[in-house]
Design an enzyme around this catalytic site. Structure first.
Site, PDB file in Angstrom:
ATOM      1  N   ASP A   5       0.844  -1.186   0.000  1.00 57.03           N
ATOM      2  CA  ASP A   5       0.000   0.000   0.000  1.00 57.03           C
ATOM      3  C   ASP A   5       0.883   1.241   0.000  1.00 57.03           C
ATOM      4  O   ASP A   5       2.057   1.197   0.386  1.00 57.03           O
ATOM      5  CB  ASP A   5      -0.955   0.008   1.185  1.00 57.03           C
TER       6      ASP A   5
ATOM      7  N   GLU B 136      -0.170  -0.405   5.819  1.00 55.27           N
ATOM      8  CA  GLU B 136       0.861   0.191   6.676  1.00 55.27           C
ATOM      9  C   GLU B 136       0.751   1.708   6.716  1.00 55.27           C
ATOM     10  O   GLU B 136       0.928   2.326   7.769  1.00 55.27           O
ATOM     11  CB  GLU B 136       2.249  -0.219   6.170  1.00 55.27           C
TER      12      GLU B 136
END
Length: 448
Positions: A90, A152
């Site tokens: 991500d 994250e």
């Protein structure tokens, strides 16, 4: 090393193509900004890539925050250790496209660097893992666990919850967190500390409502002025962070961070001085740091000749190892309550804390990794801190207290992670892949 080096070098054109494919996924874990399908497609790409790199089995596991964790495993041969290789797929939102010199989700080469959102943080690290695994021909000689996180950047804790729920997925002797970077291009660096976080939102109220500044200005307590005066107590006139009861004289004993390089890395304007009286390394890696993240008050455009009855600010307190994050937040709250001027009413909202982290540097895994880094880069290895937080490190350390956790990666300062025109130096991907392959080969040959 020559065979590993030649294999990785020959594989770099493929690595560039793969990074371009991965950067093209708008994998921001926030459905308000991008469709969830972008993250799902990125996760599926990562799963297929790890399978192709020789990992025996790879699964997509939905976590508590709705993100998909990519978790794969190749069992260890009898008597061999297991190494966990971490990264995340991500990315941060790109922000204003106008601030980019090229499309953020299209990998673009300029002056030898590869530009794109996530090119360094952290998709470049993921490609580095793939290069290292392929360099060993799918037979690393140790157990391999791969973990690619899907949330994250938003810090919603899905992977940390999965560590708690299913610790067997993460059990390893050595854990490589590839989400940091070298002090400079070509300078091999291991990150040994992470600062924690202890944020609060403070609100000051002084009046029942707005009143005319001409009729009441002077004696009427201005909430915004009160907030400004309060926030000023958190900095010494030289710029040092000041929170009553919080130690702020710690020093850093690893690599130096030259002030001129910091100025360039941070984009400090010409003629503007650096804040604080300590060295840069002390300030960013060893001491608490208070940042005002935002202020709620009347905007300039459309503002009236009125005295503000209320004003708020969100404060970010970074906490170095050696200081308990909860105690630091308590100290910040007490400081604010004791320094608010004119008896103004103060309300403080505490946000969730994140503990600082200090890695072990006395184990065989650390020794093997630093030797491999030195060999791959042809330079001695330095140790640095990281001003940011990676909560997963503490979750893994708590779950596996005997495991060695080491932090490295491609995110050197020129990468400008989280900012427009994020980029990666491909030589960092290549050299780190060589180092990781050598590291795994060394562990396989050890008597551990």
């Amino acid at each position: 090393m020559s065979d590993v080096r030649s294999i990785v070098a020959a594989d770099m054109p493929r690595a560039r193509r793969e990074l371009a494919e991965l950067v093209a996924f708008r994998s921001v874990h926030d459905e308000r900004q991008f469709p969830r399908e972008e993250c799902v497609a990125a996760a599926e790409w990562v799963r297929a890539a790890f399978l192709d790199a020789g990992i025996d089995s790879v699964d997509l596991i939905e976590t508590t925050d709705g993100s998909l964790a990519v978790v794969g495993r190749t069992p260890a041969p009898v008597g061999a250790p297991t190494v966990l290789l971490y990264s995340h797929y991500d990315v941060q939102p790109p922000g204003e496209h106008a601030l980019w010199d090229s499309e953020p989700f299209e990998l673009t080469e300029r002056d030898g660097r590869w530009y794109g959102r996530g090119a360094a943080d952290c998709k470049g690290n993921l490609i580095m893992h793939l290069l290292a695994l392929r360099a060993l021909g799918g037979n690393p000689g140790v157990g391999i666990t791969v973990v690619a996180e899907g949330s994250e950047e938003v810090g919603t804790g899905g992977l940390e919850a999965l560590v708690e729920q299913r610790p067997e997925l993460f059990d390893a002797n050595v854990i490589v967190i590839a989400d940091t970077g070298n002090a400079a291009v070509g300078q091999p660096t291991v990150t040994t500390t992470l600062r924690g976080i202890a944020n609060v939102v403070v609100r000051v109220d002084t009046l029942e409502g707005e009143v005319h500044s001409g009729m009441y200005g002077g004696p009427a307590p201005d909430a915004l002025a009160a907030l400004v005066q309060l926030l000023a107590t958190l900095r010494h006139e030289n710029g040092d962070t000041v929170v009553d009861g919080l130690e702020s004289t710690q020093t850093w004993d690893g690599i130096d961070y030259p002030a001129n390089r910091f100025r360039s890395d941070a984009g400090v304007l010409e003629g503007v001085g650096l804040a604080g009286s300590s060295s840069v390394a002390d300030a960013v890696w060893a001491r608490p740091a208070l940042t005002i993240l935002g202020i709620d008050c009347a905007p300039v455009v459309g503002s009236a000749a009125a005295i503000s009855p209320t004003a708020s600010a969100r404060l970010n307190l970074r906490v170095p190892p050696g200081i308990d994050a909860q105690e630091a937040q308590d100290a910040l709250v007490a400081h604010l309550e004791s320094h608010v001027p004119w008896g103004a009413r103060i309300t403080i909202e505490r946000e969730a804390i994140g503990s600082p982290f200090r890695a072990r540097t006395d184990g065989p895994g650390y020794a093997a990794l630093t030797d491999a880094l030195s060999e791959a880069f042809g330079a001695p290895v330095a140790t640095a801190g990281q001003g940011g937080s990676i909560p997963l490190c503490n979750a893994l350390a708590e779950a596996f207290p005997t495991a060695e956790i080491v932090l490295m990666g491609v995110e050197e300062p020129q990468c400008r992670i989280h900012a427009p025109n994020e980029s990666v130096d491909p030589s960092e991907i290549e050299n780190l892949a060589v180092a990781e392959a050598l590291f795994l080969r060394t562990l396989a040959a050890s008597d551990r």
